[in-house]
Design an enzyme around this catalytic site. Structure first.
Site, PDB file in Angstrom:
ATOM      1  CG  ASN A 248      33.207  35.171  45.519  1.00  0.00           C
ATOM      2  OD1 ASN A 248      33.438  36.370  45.703  1.00  0.00           O
ATOM      3  ND2 ASN A 248      34.074  34.365  44.957  1.00  0.00           N
TER       4      ASN A 248
ATOM      5  CG  HIS B  28      35.900  38.610  45.298  1.00  0.00           C
ATOM      6  ND1 HIS B  28      36.089  37.745  44.241  1.00  0.00           N
ATOM      7  CD2 HIS B  28      35.561  39.791  44.743  1.00  0.00           C
ATOM      8  CE1 HIS B  28      35.875  38.389  43.116  1.00  0.00           C
ATOM      9  NE2 HIS B  28      35.543  39.627  43.393  1.00  0.00           N
TER      10      HIS B  28
ATOM     11  CG  ASP C 106      42.202  43.496  42.212  1.00  0.00           C
ATOM     12  OD1 ASP C 106      42.121  44.555  41.566  1.00  0.00           O
ATOM     13  OD2 ASP C 106      41.209  42.883  42.617  1.00  0.00           O
TER      14      ASP C 106
ATOM     15  CD  GLU D 168      37.913  34.626  44.175  1.00  0.00           C
ATOM     16  OE1 GLU D 168      36.975  35.218  44.738  1.00  0.00           O
ATOM     17  OE2 GLU D 168      37.906  34.346  42.958  1.00  0.00           O
TER      18      GLU D 168
HETATM   19  C1  GLP Z   1      36.621  41.938  40.480  1.00  0.00           C
HETATM   20  C2  GLP Z   1      37.557  42.846  41.284  1.00  0.00           C
HETATM   21  C3  GLP Z   1      36.881  43.399  42.526  1.00  0.00           C
HETATM   22  C4  GLP Z   1      35.498  43.910  42.182  1.00  0.00           C
HETATM   23  C5  GLP Z   1      34.650  42.785  41.651  1.00  0.00           C
HETATM   24  C6  GLP Z   1      33.232  43.195  41.329  1.00  0.00           C
HETATM   25  O1  GLP Z   1      36.649  40.631  40.890  1.00  0.00           O
HETATM   26  N1  GLP Z   1      38.758  42.173  41.690  1.00  0.00           N
HETATM   27  O2  GLP Z   1      37.701  44.424  43.067  1.00  0.00           O
HETATM   28  O3  GLP Z   1      34.905  44.471  43.327  1.00  0.00           O
HETATM   29  O4  GLP Z   1      35.264  42.328  40.452  1.00  0.00           O
HETATM   30  O5  GLP Z   1      33.140  43.710  40.036  1.00  0.00           O
HETATM   31  P1  GLP Z   1      31.901  44.492  39.469  1.00  0.00           P
HETATM   32  O6  GLP Z   1      31.931  45.842  40.085  1.00  0.00           O
HETATM   33  O7  GLP Z   1      32.152  44.547  37.985  1.00  0.00           O
HETATM   34  O8  GLP Z   1      30.700  43.717  39.830  1.00  0.00           O
END
Ligand code: GLP
Length: 264
Positions: A137, A139, A67, A144
């Site tokens: 959440n 995702h 993404d 989402e």
């Molecule tokens: C973002 C990314 C996800 C990732 C998530 C969790 O939203 N789009 O791919 O898994 O954050 O991030 P973190 O690893 O910093 O908790």
């Protein structure tokens, strides 16, 4: 579904890197699906260390990132392009023309652009190994809650919770993107193998729902239950909400004994 419980976040990164490295050694032309966020940072550090100490070779590999924020140019320090280059690509021997990250600066005809991203994945032969983190959440990527379990790469509106969670990566007062381009859940489920990493108490609830809850578009990661080759690598804190921890440890021991190839 394999659930690998590790004592610390560091161990999670090390185990994920071990699996990526072994896939790459078995097939130097592996197509990797890559993720951003703080969780996979340890894995990238470990892969860089393996590149330096053992010559782990990325030169023939291809990558597709999950993404990118909409509206951020690749050289924006908050973009996932910048994250990937500064934390990983610039420190290993990945070929620049084999790196793919959705273009967040793109501003028109998003669906044609997203279809093109899907086509590029297909023409590379599909993703061999997809790395994922998980949002609070539930995702995966930026899928989402309420994302279709069959969704493909597309423009996705971010929830307020995700915007708040990711504020920490932006300078104070900066405008946070309200949309992203993300691979869909259907895109992710097409990968041949999936590794999902989670660390810390803040992920315990979403991890428990993803592994032990019903499959639901309310928790995108629960769709992984539909995939035949998923490994969750999680630390003690992220495993806190799981009710079957002892059984997962037993499965892992028996996998080591009877089908160790599943762990390479
Ligand atoms: C973002 C990314 C996800 C990732 C998530 C969790 O939203 N789009 O791919 O898994 O954050 O991030 P973190 O690893 O910093 O908790």
């Amino acid at each position: 579904m394999l659930v690998v419980l590790k004592e610390s976040a560091k161990e999670v990164g090390r185990e994920a890197a071990r699996i990526v490295a072994s896939s790459l050694r078995a097939n130097p032309k592996s197509v990797l699906g890559l993720a951003t966020g703080s969780t996979p940072l340890g894995m990238y550090e470990e892969l860089i260390a393996l590149h330096k100490s053992t010559g782990l070779d990325f030169s023939q590999a291809t990558s597709f990132n999950l993404d990118e924020y909409l509206g951020l140019a690749p050289d924006d320090p908050q973009s996932f392009h910048y994250f990937m280059h500064s934390n990983f690509f610039s420190k290993v021997n990945f070929a620049a023309d084999k790196i793919h990250i959705p273009d967040g600066a793109f501003r028109k005809d998003y669906s044609a652009y997203c279809e093109q991203y899907e086509r590029a994945i297909r023409s590379a032969g599909g993703i061999d190994l997809q790395i994922l983190g998980i949002g609070r959440n539930g995702h995966i990527g930026f899928n989402e809650p309420n994302s279709s379990l069959a969704s493909r790469t597309r423009l996705k509106e971010l929830t307020q919770e995700t915007i708040e969670d990711n504020k920490r990566f932006f300078p104070q007062g900066a405008e946070i993107p309200e949309c992203a381009i993300t691979m869909g859940i259907g895109t992710i489920l097409d990968a041949r193998r999936i590794l999902i990493l989670a660390t810390g108490k803040s992920k315990a609830a979403s991890v428990a729902k993803a592994i032990e809850g019903p499959i639901s578009s309310s928790v995108s990661a629960s769709a992984l239950q539909l995939h035949p080759d998923v490994t969750f690598i999680i630390d003690e804190d992220a495993a806190y909400g799981l009710t079957q921890r002892d059984y997962y440890r037993r499965v892992l021991e028996l996998t080591k004994k009877y089908t160790p190839e599943k762990l390479t």
